[in-house]
Write a protein that holds these residues in place. Structure first.
Motif, PDB file in Angstrom:
ATOM      1  N   UNK A  62      -7.168   3.703  -3.732  1.00 34.95           N
ATOM      2  CA  UNK A  62      -7.902   4.292  -2.620  1.00 34.95           C
ATOM      3  C   UNK A  62      -7.003   4.586  -1.416  1.00 34.95           C
ATOM      4  N   UNK A  63      -6.154   3.636  -1.073  1.00 29.52           N
ATOM      5  CA  UNK A  63      -5.336   3.753   0.138  1.00 29.52           C
ATOM      6  C   UNK A  63      -3.903   4.169  -0.201  1.00 29.52           C
ATOM      7  N   UNK A  64      -3.231   4.866   0.706  1.00 24.92           N
ATOM      8  CA  UNK A  64      -1.836   5.232   0.454  1.00 24.92           C
ATOM      9  C   UNK A  64      -0.944   3.989   0.485  1.00 24.92           C
ATOM     10  N   UNK A  65       0.158   3.989  -0.280  1.00 29.38           N
ATOM     11  CA  UNK A  65       1.052   2.830  -0.285  1.00 29.38           C
ATOM     12  C   UNK A  65       1.675   2.599   1.092  1.00 29.38           C
ATOM     13  N   UNK A  66       1.821   1.337   1.445  1.00 30.48           N
ATOM     14  CA  UNK A  66       2.481   0.950   2.688  1.00 30.48           C
ATOM     15  C   UNK A  66       3.499  -0.139   2.364  1.00 30.48           C
ATOM     16  N   UNK A  67       4.515  -0.319   3.211  1.00 30.13           N
ATOM     17  CA  UNK A  67       5.503  -1.368   2.963  1.00 30.13           C
ATOM     18  C   UNK A  67       4.844  -2.748   2.943  1.00 30.13           C
ATOM     19  N   UNK A 100      -1.556 -11.494   3.703  1.00 36.49           N
ATOM     20  CA  UNK A 100      -2.193 -10.229   3.332  1.00 36.49           C
ATOM     21  C   UNK A 100      -2.864 -10.341   1.966  1.00 36.49           C
ATOM     22  N   UNK A 101      -3.834  -9.478   1.720  1.00 34.76           N
ATOM     23  CA  UNK A 101      -4.532  -9.434   0.437  1.00 34.76           C
ATOM     24  C   UNK A 101      -4.389  -8.019  -0.099  1.00 34.76           C
ATOM     25  N   UNK A 102      -3.548  -7.864  -1.122  1.00 37.93           N
ATOM     26  CA  UNK A 102      -3.346  -6.546  -1.729  1.00 37.93           C
ATOM     27  C   UNK A 102      -2.595  -6.687  -3.046  1.00 37.93           C
ATOM     28  N   UNK A 103      -2.459  -5.581  -3.741  1.00 32.48           N
ATOM     29  CA  UNK A 103      -1.710  -5.526  -4.994  1.00 32.48           C
ATOM     30  C   UNK A 103      -0.314  -4.985  -4.707  1.00 32.48           C
ATOM     31  N   UNK A 104       0.687  -5.595  -5.343  1.00 31.07           N
ATOM     32  CA  UNK A 104       2.061  -5.098  -5.289  1.00 31.07           C
ATOM     33  C   UNK A 104       2.846  -5.687  -6.462  1.00 31.07           C
TER      34      UNK A 104
END
Length: 192
Positions: free
Chosen positions: A154-159, A98-102
């Motif tokens: 922009x997007x809601x947080x997801x697990x 996946x490509x995202x920030x966490x």
């Protein structure tokens, strides 16, 4: 020739992304240069010559040029350099994730390169990155914190998928985060 007391670091930039890398990661390059001799190979000939004459403490591959057909001559040199780490010619089960920030934290059960300075590693920190799937537990240097969720304006947080890794001696950080600089310096055995 690098002074005997300064480790050598090679930036391998075969896809000519070096100016992008230089600009985006100028802070990291400056920090590396404080403690090491930093060289950049931008051509197949230069990379082969350098690796034939030097044994750098670390190779930082700055772009995807190594896997391009035109640069195929360099791959065997890099494979022999990484020796056990990328055993059997890069036949690792790793896949892009996946490509995202966490939020990530150090995985204390990982196996680090000899000389890595764990005391220099940052505590949990947030970063945007391309994750790696299929890394074995001991290869995962930074992993999502427990119950991590994606972070976006922009997007809601997801697990977050907790099986994906942030570092496996591969840095997927897309934004040159300060914590990432500390990790790379530590993996190179340098203080940040």
């Amino acid at each position: 020739m690098a002074p005997a007391n300064r480790p050598e670091i090679l930036l391998l930039s075969l896809a000519r992304y070096c100016s992008f890398f230089d600009e985006t990661y100028s802070s990291l390059i400056d920090k590396l240069a404080e403690s090491a001799t930093v060289n950049c190979a931008k051509t197949v000939t230069g990379a082969i010559r350098y690796l034939g004459e030097h044994n750098p403490k670390a190779i930082i591959i700055t772009d995807p040029g190594l896997i391009e057909d035109a640069n195929a001559e360099v791959l065997p040199k890099v494979i022999s350099y990484f020796d056990n780490f990328f055993a059997s010619g890069f036949e690792l089960p790793w896949k892009s994730g996946d490509y995202h920030r966490t939020e990530f934290e150090f995985n204390r059960s990982c196996v680090l390169p000899q000389g890595a300075m764990t005391s220099s590693l940052p505590g949990p920190y947030s970063m945007k990155t391309l994750h790696i799937k299929n890394a074995r537990p001991h290869e995962k240097i930074f992993v999502p914190v427990r119950n991590a969720r994606t972070q976006s304006h922009v997007l809601p947080p997801t697990p977050v998928d907790p099986t994906q890794a942030r570092y496996v001696a591969y840095c997927g950080d897309a934004n040159a985060e300060e914590g990432s600089d500390k990790v790379i310096l530590s993996l190179c055995g340098l203080r940040g």
